[in-house]
Scaffold this motif. Structure first.
Motif, PDB file in Angstrom:
ATOM      1  N   GLU A  14      26.891  10.003  15.031  1.00 61.34           N
ATOM      2  CA  GLU A  14      27.012  11.166  15.930  1.00 61.34           C
ATOM      3  C   GLU A  14      28.193  11.571  15.913  1.00 61.34           C
ATOM      4  OE1 GLU A  14      26.752  11.883  20.877  1.00 61.34           O
ATOM      5  OE2 GLU A  14      25.425  10.473  19.926  1.00 61.34           O
ATOM      6  N   ARG A  15      28.645  12.801  15.680  1.00 60.01           N
ATOM      7  CA  ARG A  15      29.827  13.307  15.483  1.00 60.01           C
ATOM      8  C   ARG A  15      30.346  13.668  17.075  1.00 60.01           C
ATOM      9  NH1 ARG A  15      30.671  16.899  10.993  1.00 60.01           N
ATOM     10  NH2 ARG A  15      28.927  16.802   9.872  1.00 60.01           N
ATOM     11  N   ARG A  16      31.741  13.145  17.000  1.00 61.40           N
ATOM     12  CA  ARG A  16      32.248  13.275  18.454  1.00 61.40           C
ATOM     13  C   ARG A  16      33.486  14.423  18.512  1.00 61.40           C
ATOM     14  NH1 ARG A  16      32.994   9.445  22.441  1.00 61.40           N
ATOM     15  NH2 ARG A  16      34.977  10.325  22.577  1.00 61.40           N
ATOM     16  N   GLY A  17      33.216  15.107  19.496  1.00 64.33           N
ATOM     17  CA  GLY A  17      34.114  16.204  19.536  1.00 64.33           C
ATOM     18  C   GLY A  17      33.943  16.892  20.927  1.00 64.33           C
ATOM     19  N   PRO A  18      34.633  17.919  20.995  1.00 64.00           N
ATOM     20  CA  PRO A  18      34.383  18.491  22.396  1.00 64.00           C
ATOM     21  C   PRO A  18      33.212  18.975  22.861  1.00 64.00           C
ATOM     22  CG  PRO A  18      36.119  19.839  21.057  1.00 64.00           C
ATOM     23  CD  PRO A  18      35.544  18.658  20.020  1.00 64.00           C
ATOM     24  N   CYS A  45      24.333  27.367  42.579  1.00 63.85           N
ATOM     25  CA  CYS A  45      24.661  28.019  41.424  1.00 63.85           C
ATOM     26  C   CYS A  45      25.233  26.939  40.397  1.00 63.85           C
ATOM     27  CB  CYS A  45      25.896  29.025  41.498  1.00 63.85           C
ATOM     28  SG  CYS A  45      24.993  30.264  42.333  1.00 63.85           S
ATOM     29  N   VAL A  46      25.616  27.244  39.178  1.00 64.33           N
ATOM     30  CA  VAL A  46      26.264  26.499  38.383  1.00 64.33           C
ATOM     31  C   VAL A  46      27.216  27.118  37.465  1.00 64.33           C
ATOM     32  CG1 VAL A  46      24.144  24.969  37.792  1.00 64.33           C
ATOM     33  CG2 VAL A  46      24.281  27.067  36.494  1.00 64.33           C
ATOM     34  N   SER A  47      28.113  26.437  36.797  1.00 61.80           N
ATOM     35  CA  SER A  47      29.184  27.007  35.932  1.00 61.80           C
ATOM     36  C   SER A  47      29.348  26.118  34.640  1.00 61.80           C
ATOM     37  CB  SER A  47      30.598  27.180  36.653  1.00 61.80           C
ATOM     38  OG  SER A  47      31.484  28.125  35.636  1.00 61.80           O
ATOM     39  N   TRP A  48      30.312  26.227  33.982  1.00 64.56           N
ATOM     40  CA  TRP A  48      30.695  25.183  32.573  1.00 64.56           C
ATOM     41  C   TRP A  48      32.013  24.733  32.784  1.00 64.56           C
ATOM     42  CZ3 TRP A  48      33.929  26.919  29.302  1.00 64.56           C
ATOM     43  CH2 TRP A  48      34.423  28.234  29.298  1.00 64.56           C
ATOM     44  N   ALA A  49      32.194  23.612  31.983  1.00 67.84           N
ATOM     45  CA  ALA A  49      33.510  23.298  31.684  1.00 67.84           C
ATOM     46  C   ALA A  49      33.635  22.667  30.306  1.00 67.84           C
ATOM     47  CB  ALA A  49      33.948  22.059  32.591  1.00 67.84           C
ATOM     48  N   LEU A  50      34.454  22.927  29.549  1.00 69.42           N
ATOM     49  CA  LEU A  50      34.869  22.406  28.085  1.00 69.42           C
ATOM     50  C   LEU A  50      35.682  21.247  27.857  1.00 69.42           C
ATOM     51  CD1 LEU A  50      34.176  22.926  25.014  1.00 69.42           C
ATOM     52  CD2 LEU A  50      36.249  24.455  24.998  1.00 69.42           C
ATOM     53  N   ARG A  51      35.219  20.149  27.648  1.00 73.84           N
ATOM     54  CA  ARG A  51      35.979  18.907  27.741  1.00 73.84           C
ATOM     55  C   ARG A  51      36.146  18.373  26.201  1.00 73.84           C
ATOM     56  NH1 ARG A  51      37.403  16.666  32.840  1.00 73.84           N
ATOM     57  NH2 ARG A  51      36.162  18.054  34.280  1.00 73.84           N
ATOM     58  N   ALA A  52      37.210  17.848  26.015  1.00 70.23           N
ATOM     59  CA  ALA A  52      37.605  17.237  24.641  1.00 70.23           C
ATOM     60  C   ALA A  52      36.921  15.982  24.593  1.00 70.23           C
ATOM     61  CB  ALA A  52      39.083  16.859  24.791  1.00 70.23           C
ATOM     62  N   ALA A  53      36.726  15.323  23.403  1.00 69.90           N
ATOM     63  CA  ALA A  53      36.086  14.228  23.002  1.00 69.90           C
ATOM     64  C   ALA A  53      36.678  12.906  24.003  1.00 69.90           C
ATOM     65  CB  ALA A  53      36.028  13.833  21.907  1.00 69.90           C
ATOM     66  N   ASN A  54      37.924  12.903  24.245  1.00 64.73           N
ATOM     67  CA  ASN A  54      38.206  11.908  25.224  1.00 64.73           C
ATOM     68  C   ASN A  54      38.291  12.275  26.850  1.00 64.73           C
ATOM     69  OD1 ASN A  54      40.200  13.846  25.826  1.00 64.73           O
ATOM     70  ND2 ASN A  54      42.175  12.799  25.062  1.00 64.73           N
ATOM     71  N   LEU A  71      36.120  25.534  21.275  1.00 64.01           N
ATOM     72  CA  LEU A  71      34.834  26.765  21.096  1.00 64.01           C
ATOM     73  C   LEU A  71      34.741  26.607  19.554  1.00 64.01           C
ATOM     74  CD1 LEU A  71      35.633  29.533  23.263  1.00 64.01           C
ATOM     75  CD2 LEU A  71      33.936  27.844  23.883  1.00 64.01           C
ATOM     76  N   GLN A  72      35.528  26.605  18.770  1.00 62.85           N
ATOM     77  CA  GLN A  72      35.111  26.815  17.345  1.00 62.85           C
ATOM     78  C   GLN A  72      34.541  25.535  17.016  1.00 62.85           C
ATOM     79  OE1 GLN A  72      36.318  29.037  15.339  1.00 62.85           O
ATOM     80  NE2 GLN A  72      35.536  27.976  13.263  1.00 62.85           N
ATOM     81  N   PHE A  73      34.758  24.171  17.405  1.00 67.39           N
ATOM     82  CA  PHE A  73      33.988  23.157  17.171  1.00 67.39           C
ATOM     83  C   PHE A  73      32.538  23.305  17.550  1.00 67.39           C
ATOM     84  CE2 PHE A  73      32.347  18.998  18.037  1.00 67.39           C
ATOM     85  CZ  PHE A  73      32.504  18.137  16.793  1.00 67.39           C
ATOM     86  N   VAL A  74      32.329  23.770  18.731  1.00 73.55           N
ATOM     87  CA  VAL A  74      30.997  24.059  19.201  1.00 73.55           C
ATOM     88  C   VAL A  74      30.188  24.761  18.607  1.00 73.55           C
ATOM     89  CG1 VAL A  74      29.766  24.604  21.407  1.00 73.55           C
ATOM     90  CG2 VAL A  74      31.636  23.183  21.832  1.00 73.55           C
TER      91      VAL A  74
END
Length: 131
Positions: free
Chosen positions: A4-8, A19-28, A116-119
């Motif tokens: 499995e690839r690890r990344g954001p 309601c819902v929203s989003w967050a981008l998290r790093a692998a750590n 975002l690029q990784f995703v």
């Protein structure tokens, strides 16, 4: 079995009024950025995230200082309407925290864009939408 690839990763974040929203998290687990808007459903959220990932090259980021004198950033997509009320762009993402120095804030922007690029690359490799 493939490794499995690890990344954001993008996470769904509960917000007020169901309601819902989003967050981008790093692998750590470090926060890279978060959505500004809230959405009534996960389907609506997924559509907005799709647009963000597809249009990420058009994002324009600005840096500024908050009232607490910390550096923060906001990311904007271009306005796609000719309506007069739509002439002012509104942010689609922002920093998940404040930074003490401008260069740290700029590094935060770069980390968000790289996430975002990784995703986006994972999706092109046949991955599933992150939400």
């Amino acid at each position: 079995m493939a490794a499995e690839r690890r990344g954001p990763r993008l996470l769904i974040v509960p917000a007020a009024d169901r309601c819902v929203s989003w967050a981008l998290r790093a692998a750590n687990g470090r926060p890279l950025g978060m959505g500004v808007r809230t959405y009534r459903s996960e389907a609506e959220l997924a559509e907005a995230v799709r647009e963000l990932i597809i249009e990420r090259a058009a994002l324009r980021c600005s840096l500024g200082q908050s009232e607490g004198r910390q550096w923060v950033w906001s990311a904007y997509l271009p306005v796609r309407s000719t309506r007069r009320a739509a002439s002012e762009p509104s942010p689609v993402a922002r920093s998940a925290r404040g930074y003490l120095r401008r260069d740290q804030c700029q590094a935060g922007v770069e980390g968000f864009l790289a996430g975002l690029q990784f995703v986006g690359q994972e999706l092109r490799r046949g991955g599933h939408w992150p939400l």
